[in-house]
Write a protein that holds these residues in place. Structure first.
Motif, mmCIF file in Angstrom:
data_model
loop_
_atom_site.group_PDB
_atom_site.id
_atom_site.type_symbol
_atom_site.label_atom_id
_atom_site.label_comp_id
_atom_site.label_asym_id
_atom_site.label_seq_id
_atom_site.Cartn_x
_atom_site.Cartn_y
_atom_site.Cartn_z
ATOM 1 N N GLU A 1 0.970 -1.285 0.056
ATOM 2 C CA GLU A 1 -0.040 -0.054 -0.018
ATOM 3 C C GLU A 1 0.836 1.272 -0.160
ATOM 4 O O GLU A 1 0.362 2.383 -0.426
ATOM 5 C CB GLU A 1 -0.918 -0.086 1.498
ATOM 6 N N ILE A 2 2.022 1.133 0.501
ATOM 7 C CA ILE A 2 2.861 2.430 0.659
ATOM 8 C C ILE A 2 4.411 2.300 0.074
ATOM 9 O O ILE A 2 5.135 2.547 0.743
ATOM 10 C CB ILE A 2 3.012 2.765 2.313
ATOM 11 N N PRO A 3 4.440 1.822 -1.218
ATOM 12 C CA PRO A 3 5.709 1.894 -1.717
ATOM 13 C C PRO A 3 6.525 3.336 -1.802
ATOM 14 O O PRO A 3 5.566 4.304 -2.027
ATOM 15 C CB PRO A 3 5.628 1.124 -3.011
ATOM 16 N N VAL A 4 7.912 3.362 -1.653
ATOM 17 C CA VAL A 4 8.362 4.683 -2.039
ATOM 18 C C VAL A 4 9.104 4.767 -3.037
ATOM 19 O O VAL A 4 9.917 4.031 -3.470
ATOM 20 C CB VAL A 4 9.225 4.910 -0.753
ATOM 21 N N PRO A 5 8.947 5.677 -4.010
ATOM 22 C CA PRO A 5 9.769 5.830 -4.989
ATOM 23 C C PRO A 5 10.912 6.745 -4.922
ATOM 24 O O PRO A 5 11.118 7.592 -4.030
ATOM 25 C CB PRO A 5 8.779 6.632 -6.033
ATOM 26 N N ALA A 6 11.994 6.356 -5.277
ATOM 27 C CA ALA A 6 13.311 7.058 -5.054
ATOM 28 C C ALA A 6 14.376 7.371 -6.216
ATOM 29 O O ALA A 6 14.321 6.331 -6.881
ATOM 30 C CB ALA A 6 14.118 6.633 -3.589
ATOM 31 N N GLU A 7 15.262 8.098 -6.286
ATOM 32 C CA GLU A 7 16.223 8.440 -7.454
ATOM 33 C C GLU A 7 17.397 7.214 -6.920
ATOM 34 O O GLU A 7 17.419 6.846 -5.884
ATOM 35 C CB GLU A 7 16.614 9.500 -7.475
ATOM 36 N N PRO A 8 18.319 6.680 -7.728
ATOM 37 C CA PRO A 8 19.376 5.996 -7.472
ATOM 38 C C PRO A 8 20.413 6.761 -6.767
ATOM 39 O O PRO A 8 21.116 5.897 -5.865
ATOM 40 C CB PRO A 8 19.969 5.830 -8.927
ATOM 41 N N PHE A 9 20.555 8.052 -6.706
ATOM 42 C CA PHE A 9 21.513 8.604 -6.063
ATOM 43 C C PHE A 9 21.286 8.845 -4.539
ATOM 44 O O PHE A 9 19.952 9.233 -4.334
ATOM 45 C CB PHE A 9 21.535 10.146 -6.472
ATOM 46 N N THR A 10 22.109 8.403 -3.703
ATOM 47 C CA THR A 10 21.740 8.755 -2.273
ATOM 48 C C THR A 10 23.021 8.952 -1.697
ATOM 49 O O THR A 10 24.185 8.698 -2.034
ATOM 50 C CB THR A 10 21.129 7.580 -1.538
ATOM 51 N N MET A 11 23.047 10.089 -0.645
ATOM 52 C CA MET A 11 24.117 10.472 0.243
ATOM 53 C C MET A 11 23.750 10.899 1.563
ATOM 54 O O MET A 11 22.685 11.376 2.028
ATOM 55 C CB MET A 11 24.752 11.506 -0.438
ATOM 56 N N TRP A 12 24.780 10.363 2.571
ATOM 57 C CA TRP A 12 24.561 10.822 3.941
ATOM 58 C C TRP A 12 25.808 11.011 4.439
ATOM 59 O O TRP A 12 26.671 10.349 4.574
ATOM 60 C CB TRP A 12 23.880 9.524 4.652
ATOM 61 N N ALA A 13 26.085 12.243 5.125
ATOM 62 C CA ALA A 13 27.346 12.743 5.654
ATOM 63 C C ALA A 13 27.057 12.989 7.068
ATOM 64 O O ALA A 13 26.091 13.858 7.450
ATOM 65 C CB ALA A 13 27.763 14.048 5.132
ATOM 66 N N ILE A 14 27.688 12.552 8.054
ATOM 67 C CA ILE A 14 27.290 12.590 9.398
ATOM 68 C C ILE A 14 28.568 12.870 10.314
ATOM 69 O O ILE A 14 29.736 12.322 9.920
ATOM 70 C CB ILE A 14 26.671 11.106 10.016
ATOM 71 N N GLU A 15 28.401 13.671 11.434
ATOM 72 C CA GLU A 15 29.347 13.808 12.500
ATOM 73 C C GLU A 15 29.502 12.724 13.311
ATOM 74 O O GLU A 15 28.533 12.173 13.859
ATOM 75 C CB GLU A 15 29.320 15.000 13.216
ATOM 76 N N ASP A 16 30.602 12.105 13.315
ATOM 77 C CA ASP A 16 30.684 10.672 14.500
ATOM 78 C C ASP A 16 30.734 11.098 15.650
ATOM 79 O O ASP A 16 31.907 11.057 16.343
ATOM 80 C CB ASP A 16 31.973 9.976 13.686
ATOM 81 N N ASP A 17 29.766 11.479 16.208
ATOM 82 C CA ASP A 17 29.481 12.080 17.673
ATOM 83 C C ASP A 17 28.382 11.442 18.333
ATOM 84 O O ASP A 17 27.220 12.212 18.378
ATOM 85 C CB ASP A 17 29.743 13.555 17.780
ATOM 86 N N PHE A 18 28.452 10.129 18.693
ATOM 87 C CA PHE A 18 27.545 9.480 19.267
ATOM 88 C C PHE A 18 27.707 9.058 20.614
ATOM 89 O O PHE A 18 28.774 8.363 20.803
ATOM 90 C CB PHE A 18 27.135 8.132 18.309
ATOM 91 N N ALA A 19 26.643 9.484 21.416
ATOM 92 C CA ALA A 19 26.869 9.029 22.964
ATOM 93 C C ALA A 19 26.840 7.776 23.349
ATOM 94 O O ALA A 19 27.311 7.455 24.625
ATOM 95 C CB ALA A 19 26.020 10.189 23.779
ATOM 96 N N ALA A 20 25.995 6.847 22.497
ATOM 97 C CA ALA A 20 25.660 5.499 23.264
ATOM 98 C C ALA A 20 25.584 4.649 21.855
ATOM 99 O O ALA A 20 25.024 3.558 21.638
ATOM 100 C CB ALA A 20 24.207 5.609 23.720
ATOM 101 N N GLY A 21 26.730 4.577 21.190
ATOM 102 C CA GLY A 21 26.879 3.733 20.000
ATOM 103 C C GLY A 21 26.085 4.108 18.886
ATOM 104 O O GLY A 21 25.090 4.946 19.000
ATOM 105 N N ARG A 22 26.436 3.455 17.750
ATOM 106 C CA ARG A 22 25.525 3.474 16.344
ATOM 107 C C ARG A 22 25.687 2.669 15.493
ATOM 108 O O ARG A 22 26.631 1.833 15.596
ATOM 109 C CB ARG A 22 26.284 5.109 15.825
ATOM 110 N N PRO A 23 24.697 2.434 14.386
ATOM 111 C CA PRO A 23 24.876 1.551 13.429
ATOM 112 C C PRO A 23 26.094 1.481 12.545
ATOM 113 O O PRO A 23 26.498 2.673 12.392
ATOM 114 C CB PRO A 23 23.485 1.466 12.725
ATOM 115 N N ALA A 24 26.375 0.609 11.796
ATOM 116 C CA ALA A 24 27.477 0.753 10.910
ATOM 117 C C ALA A 24 26.983 1.180 9.629
ATOM 118 O O ALA A 24 27.061 0.522 8.608
ATOM 119 C CB ALA A 24 28.405 -0.515 10.815
ATOM 120 N N TRP A 25 26.501 2.573 9.829
ATOM 121 C CA TRP A 25 25.778 3.083 8.504
ATOM 122 C C TRP A 25 26.683 3.116 7.238
ATOM 123 O O TRP A 25 26.391 3.409 6.241
ATOM 124 C CB TRP A 25 25.374 4.285 8.619
ATOM 125 N N GLU A 26 28.166 3.186 7.850
ATOM 126 C CA GLU A 26 28.872 3.346 6.386
ATOM 127 C C GLU A 26 28.724 1.972 5.521
ATOM 128 O O GLU A 26 29.185 1.984 4.288
ATOM 129 C CB GLU A 26 30.669 3.419 6.917
#
Length: 508
Positions: free
Chosen positions: A250-275
């Motif tokens: 019922e809720i597919p999401v259309p998206a372009e092929p390009f994607t980018m995410w730049a993040i400051e690595d400042d996490f107080a309680a851990g984070r996923p391996a988003w890289e």
């Protein structure tokens, strides 16, 4: 698909692999819209697949029940359709462990932020969701929702919920927390922290002291830059995706092929391996933000308003018109690109080439009305700094002035001017305030001064730049009298003439 379609589920998911959902949630996401499901959810699925961890996501929609109801009916699953002229590919991130509506359960938001099992709160609540004053950038303590939240009871603003959740977390577990804004705000981490602090400081000192100390010692607010074009879902896409899946989504999401995410690595309680999904952890997030907000978003807005005024329904249709493409290239070359510091390792010429490929993705069908919506908030994040940079040097940002003039012509047209159906379809919180000003304005200059100076629509600094306001007014008049093509020609010619004049003044 014929008959009663079978819904997407973990037991009947058709041809696309559904990854195993993490056993527990470590992320609370505020703003369960299409962008989150096509961006953070995809990166988190890649992170969990590569490195594991209890990084399930509890998704919180602000008000709409549509996505939450559909996700609950589909075992919390939805698909992402990556669309290019070459075709479509489908994926199902499958990382959500629960979903609910904040408007229905505001206290649950606060309780979830206080839950020590939640280690990261992410946000895609749009620029409108931060309850900041357009004129000052500080917390809007005159906003009725903020006023109510400060009085106590059930918090309904995003900033109020964050502050009250942090307050409760400080008093209970004291477990560290990261708040990660993924919205198009300059220095969005520092901005979010400042607004939360201002909310807490507006409470009685005895009530806020512990939370303020906890905020400084145990809550981190890294900045991030997110980038992926995600249009609205259409009935045609829903049918096509469901046919390819073999089950109904019922809720597919259309998206372009390009994607980018730049993040400051400042996490107080851990984070996923988003890289693992391609995220970049960088000390230059501010540069990534400026590059995206100005080059992509600022130019995207110009294309949307010019396109709508030329009766172009989609961004590819708009940028495919020579005059609009010329305007887009001019604002990039003369006003936006010179205003940024390019992040290390980024080939800016290649980045700009990719921009035109992205805008020209005819298969994606991104609508000018969607991109042009909420311009009063979006443009305030995109245009002031590059405009002021030129104004401070005694130069006129002709293309940014055209952006504002086209925006005003779409949202608050002067009497006798019809901006067309796609401009009329744009939603904007400022429209109700602008329309009476447009009706009362005798000239474009009157409208420009009333909106930029009196309303301070784009902040205090631009409100006090009469030359810029006069230029916007001239272009509003040109659009109304001679048409948008004439305004484009006038603006681009002036920008190019000024550039040649500056070049001739440079010593050999």
């Amino acid at each position: 698909m014929s008959g009663t379609p079978q819904r997407l589920s973990r037991s009947h998911h058709g041809a696309v692999h559904v990854p195993r959902t993490p056993a527990r949630a470590g992320i609370l996401h505020l703003g369960l819209g299409s962008f989150h499901r096509a961006h953070q959810a995809v990166y988190t699925a890649a992170a969990v697949a590569a490195d594991g961890g209890d990084w399930g996501i509890v998704g919180v929609a602000s008000r709409s029940r549509t996505v939450v109801d559909a996700m609950r009916a589909q075992d919390l699953l939805s698909s992402v359709a990556t669309i290019s002229p070459e075709g479509m590919s489908l994926s199902i991130p499958g990382v959500h462990t629960d979903a609910f509506v904040a408007a229905d359960e505001p206290q649950r938001v606060v309780e979830s932020i206080a839950d020590p099992g939640i280690r990261i709160v992410t946000l895609t609540v749009t620029e409108n969701g931060y309850s900041s004053s357009p004129a000052t950038g500080h917390l809007d303590t005159a906003d009725p929702t903020i006023v109510s939240d400060l009085r106590g009871g059930q918090s309904r603003s995003t900033i109020g919920q964050l502050a009250r959740g942090i307050q409760r977390r400080a008093a209970a577990s004291g477990a560290p927390l990261t708040v990660l804004s993924c919205d198009n705000l300059a220095a969005n981490g520092a901005r979010t922290k400042a607004l939360v602090r201002e909310f807490l400081e507006a409470l009685p000192a005895t009530e806020a002291a512990e939370a303020l100390a906890f905020l400084e010692s145990s809550v981190s607010f890294p900045s991030s830059m997110v980038d992926r074009i995600v249009p609205s879902t259409t009935p045609a896409l829903r049918s096509e995706v469901s046919s390819l899946l073999g089950v109904w989504d019922e809720i597919p999401v259309p998206a372009e092929p390009f994607t980018m995410w730049a993040i400051e690595d400042d996490f107080a309680a851990g984070r996923p391996a988003w890289e693992a999904g391609g995220a970049v952890f960088s000390t230059e997030v501010g540069r990534y933000e400026d590059m995206k907000v100005r080059l992509l978003n600022g130019t995207h807005s110009l294309i949307a308003y010019l396109g709508a005024l030329q009766n172009a329904e989609t961004i590819p249709d708009a940028v495919g018109r020579p005059a609009t493409e010329r305007a887009a290239r001019a604002v990039l070359a003369h006003e936006y690109t010179p205003s940024i510091q390019v992040p290390s390792g980024v080939d800016i010429a290649e980045y700009e080439r990719q921009l035109f490929l992205r805008w020209g993705n005819t298969a994606l069908g991104h609508k000018t009305s969607q991109v042009g919506t909420d311009g009063s908030v979006k443009l305030r994040q995109r245009i002031p700094e590059p405009a002021l940079r030129l104004l401070d040097r005694g130069e006129m940002p002709h293309m940014i002035a055209l952006t504002v003039a086209a925006y005003l012509s779409c949202i608050a047209p002067r009497p006798g001017f019809d901006p067309g159906p796609f401009a009329a379809a744009m939603k904007d919180a400022a429209r109700e305030r602008l329309i009476p000003l447009a009706r009362a304005a005798r000239t474009g200059a009157d409208l420009a001064e009333a909106s930029i100076t009196d309303l301070r629509l784009f902040g205090a600094d631009l409100a006090n730049r009469p030359a810029f306001i006069e230029r916007v007014g001239e272009l509003v008049d040109t659009i109304g009298r001679d048409g948008v093509s004439a305004a484009i020609t006038e603006s681009v010619t002036a920008a190019e003439t000024d550039m040649r004049s500056r070049a001739s003044e440079v010593p050999a």
